[in-house]
Design a protein around this motif. Sequence first.
Motif, mmCIF file in Angstrom:
data_model
loop_
_atom_site.group_PDB
_atom_site.id
_atom_site.type_symbol
_atom_site.label_atom_id
_atom_site.label_comp_id
_atom_site.label_asym_id
_atom_site.label_seq_id
_atom_site.Cartn_x
_atom_site.Cartn_y
_atom_site.Cartn_z
ATOM 1 N N VAL A 1 34.722 27.410 -14.475
ATOM 2 C CA VAL A 1 33.532 26.666 -14.895
ATOM 3 C C VAL A 1 32.581 26.602 -13.695
ATOM 4 O O VAL A 1 32.837 25.893 -12.718
ATOM 5 C CB VAL A 1 33.895 25.247 -15.374
ATOM 6 C CG1 VAL A 1 32.623 24.494 -15.770
ATOM 7 C CG2 VAL A 1 34.856 25.300 -16.537
ATOM 8 N N MET A 2 31.482 27.359 -13.738
ATOM 9 C CA MET A 2 30.471 27.344 -12.672
ATOM 10 C C MET A 2 29.545 26.149 -12.891
ATOM 11 O O MET A 2 29.205 25.811 -14.025
ATOM 12 C CB MET A 2 29.659 28.645 -12.694
ATOM 13 C CG MET A 2 30.509 29.920 -12.663
ATOM 14 S SD MET A 2 31.402 30.152 -11.126
ATOM 15 C CE MET A 2 30.046 30.420 -9.990
ATOM 16 N N TRP A 3 29.129 25.492 -11.783
ATOM 17 C CA TRP A 3 28.258 24.319 -11.916
ATOM 18 C C TRP A 3 27.297 24.223 -10.732
ATOM 19 O O TRP A 3 27.540 24.793 -9.661
ATOM 20 C CB TRP A 3 29.083 23.029 -12.054
ATOM 21 C CG TRP A 3 30.249 22.917 -11.116
ATOM 22 C CD1 TRP A 3 31.542 23.229 -11.378
ATOM 23 C CD2 TRP A 3 30.215 22.487 -9.739
ATOM 24 N NE1 TRP A 3 32.339 23.019 -10.283
ATOM 25 C CE2 TRP A 3 31.550 22.552 -9.255
ATOM 26 C CE3 TRP A 3 29.218 22.051 -8.889
ATOM 27 C CZ2 TRP A 3 31.879 22.209 -7.942
ATOM 28 C CZ3 TRP A 3 29.551 21.696 -7.590
ATOM 29 C CH2 TRP A 3 30.872 21.778 -7.125
ATOM 30 N N ASP A 4 26.193 23.487 -10.952
ATOM 31 C CA ASP A 4 25.131 23.301 -9.942
ATOM 32 C C ASP A 4 24.652 21.851 -10.052
ATOM 33 O O ASP A 4 24.033 21.458 -11.038
ATOM 34 C CB ASP A 4 23.993 24.298 -10.209
ATOM 35 C CG ASP A 4 22.887 24.201 -9.163
ATOM 36 O OD1 ASP A 4 22.946 23.308 -8.297
ATOM 37 O OD2 ASP A 4 21.951 25.024 -9.236
ATOM 38 N N TRP A 5 24.934 21.052 -9.039
ATOM 39 C CA TRP A 5 24.631 19.614 -9.048
ATOM 40 C C TRP A 5 23.409 19.331 -8.186
ATOM 41 O O TRP A 5 23.416 19.586 -6.985
ATOM 42 C CB TRP A 5 25.855 18.844 -8.557
ATOM 43 C CG TRP A 5 25.647 17.346 -8.442
ATOM 44 C CD1 TRP A 5 24.726 16.594 -9.077
ATOM 45 C CD2 TRP A 5 26.405 16.458 -7.610
ATOM 46 N NE1 TRP A 5 24.842 15.279 -8.722
ATOM 47 C CE2 TRP A 5 25.878 15.160 -7.825
ATOM 48 C CE3 TRP A 5 27.468 16.612 -6.742
ATOM 49 C CZ2 TRP A 5 26.376 14.035 -7.162
ATOM 50 C CZ3 TRP A 5 27.969 15.494 -6.100
ATOM 51 C CH2 TRP A 5 27.424 14.224 -6.315
ATOM 52 N N ASP A 6 22.346 18.801 -8.822
ATOM 53 C CA ASP A 6 21.151 18.342 -8.116
ATOM 54 C C ASP A 6 21.408 16.881 -7.723
ATOM 55 O O ASP A 6 21.392 15.982 -8.563
ATOM 56 C CB ASP A 6 19.926 18.453 -9.029
ATOM 57 C CG ASP A 6 18.630 18.107 -8.303
ATOM 58 O OD1 ASP A 6 18.690 17.374 -7.308
ATOM 59 O OD2 ASP A 6 17.563 18.575 -8.748
ATOM 60 N N THR A 7 21.639 16.643 -6.436
ATOM 61 C CA THR A 7 22.013 15.293 -5.993
ATOM 62 C C THR A 7 20.871 14.294 -6.124
ATOM 63 O O THR A 7 21.112 13.085 -6.176
ATOM 64 C CB THR A 7 22.497 15.329 -4.537
ATOM 65 O OG1 THR A 7 21.446 15.854 -3.706
ATOM 66 C CG2 THR A 7 23.731 16.214 -4.398
#
Length: 695
Positions: free
Chosen positions: A230-236
């Motif tokens: 599961v690839m993910w990208d978190w904008d903090t």
Amino acid sequence: MMYKNLQSITKKLNGTFKKNTALQGDNLRYLAFDNAAQANIITAANTGKIITVNSAACKLFGYSKKELVTKNRTDIFDIRDSSFKKLLKQRKEEGKSVGLITAIKKSAKTFTCEITSAVFTDQNGRKRAITTVADISPRILLQKEIDSKKEKVVADNISIAKLTQKEIDIKKEKTVAANISIAKSTQKKIDIKKEKVVAANIILARAKSDARVVENNKWIKSIAKTSYDVMWDWDTATNQIYAGDSIEEVFGYKVQNNTISFSDFLKCLLPAEKSIVEKKILKTLGSSKNSWSDSYMLRRKDGSIAEVTSRGSILRDEKGKAVRLIGATKDINRLQQLEKKLRDQIIIQEEQRKKFLLAAKLSFDVIWDWDLKTNEVFLGDGFEELFGYVIKDNKGNMITDWVNYLHPDDKEAITIELRNTIASAAAHWEHAYRVTRADGSIAKVYVRASIIRHADGKAHRMIGAMQDLSRQKILEEKLELEIKLKGLQIAEAAEDAKETERSDIGKELHDNINQLLGTSKMYIEMAKRGGANSHMYLNRSTEYTLSAIEEIRKLSKGLITDIIKNMGLAEAIEKLAADMMEVNPVKIYFSLKKFTENSVTNKLKLNILRMVQEQLNNIFKHAKAKEIWISLTKKQKTISLIITDNGIGFNTAVKQNGIGIENIKNRAVSYNGTANFVSQPGKGCVLTVTIPSEI
């Protein structure tokens, strides 16, 4: 100096644009590039072919854009200049270079320019070079003007030395004022030039940065769609997490617009681990580290628990603050399941490969497997047997080897048809053609094959079989000859049986009935003489006459072929068994299953009866059996006769004397059936006769 300024500005911009999530499109980059005040040229790094230029470059060199993109760097720069060679060498070694070289305009006029060149990789992975060209001819002229004025000042100073001190002071003041004015004017021009270069570099750097961000996001989303993780990208900053499509397949969660919040993620953690995982993430983001990793338990949509491991890279702004965390989460349990499936699939493929090789080895046809990508073809062992060619490791090249085996008159037509079939959407190919054997003889073959295609319809493999029609014809002729010979043997055996039967009848008439009748006649003659015993002699004569009549009746009964018409097959076998048991110490059991007399011709029934008689005679003569089982069964398409005994048995591998067994086999073959004997010494015998019911 110009490159250092560009490098410094680009470095600052990279930090600034990392936190800018509002992406600008290709139009901004194009406008920035085209409207830059400085001349910019993008070329192929290795060949020097001009890819694109901006308006300033066209104006500087005097070409139109259409003309300039057809040129090479050799057309606009003096490549014989040692400075140019040095610049290329520096760029190749360091990826960038700065230098002064001679440029050539369309009018063939040369001018001195300062260029800054750097190598980069475009989105397709190709090496490109971006070169900024600044015409420094005006600067050189300005320097010459300054030098001229300096010379004039020196001359004036010499003249001033001859004047009075007062005049000297006046002259000095004027000179100083003039120098200051010149210096200010020169500096102002330089500053204006620098401002224009910096502005152009800022626009270009911004466009490059935006393009990289867009490209990176596209790449992340593309990987997220196809990855098993599961690839993910978190904008903090927003606490929004982009999750790849595989989150539904791996964990069962269907996410709208592929976006969840950080709090949603925390809800999926087990209560005992939630606080620990959250603190570890926040602690890592607050540090100076560039990566984060952790292992924990995650609740799936169906309530089951998954053991997972996550890893991510941290992107920070120019102040070191974490702005994004990009990574992947792997379901370890699922990975183990996938590994097991892969191992099972490998085992299945290996078994299938072994079966394929065994089939290729045992088949009378030539089994072949052609890899269309490599042109490698596997040929079964039958190829050498049928055509005489020795194939090393059963492998060859379809183009260089197979084509050479074709008959010269068939080669072109076959190769064209095969090529067209592969290019089409066909799933099968079949054709008859000629092959030249290793000994020079010609074989006519028939080939059938299945074409295996990818999802896009492109063929990648062909598997088929090649049948030697010439060899088949020879085998058919041999088989036909064998059938004729068997027919002759059956006819001869039948004739022998008739002769034997006649001989047996003759013996029976001579040795038995003739003796009975002779004895009866003797008693009659004695009764004629009279006397006290005449009545006894007549009774004895009557007994012998009746015995002779009974023996004749029995003998004639064996000659009547209408027994099937009158009694039927089942009753005839039962009667035969009863008669046998009267004169032999044996038990015979007869079983009839789903057999109807009307479904079979009388001729076939008589033939079955004769096989039963023949086998019973064989058993009584040789087997010494105490029990015999006879089973007659009719199935949908076959009639099955099984005769089993518990006698002494025999070795089926040793040829038996007499024709009894051969007679049974020949009778079965005459009805397109088979007769198989299974026996071992001391273990009795099982005869199985199978005949098609539709004869």
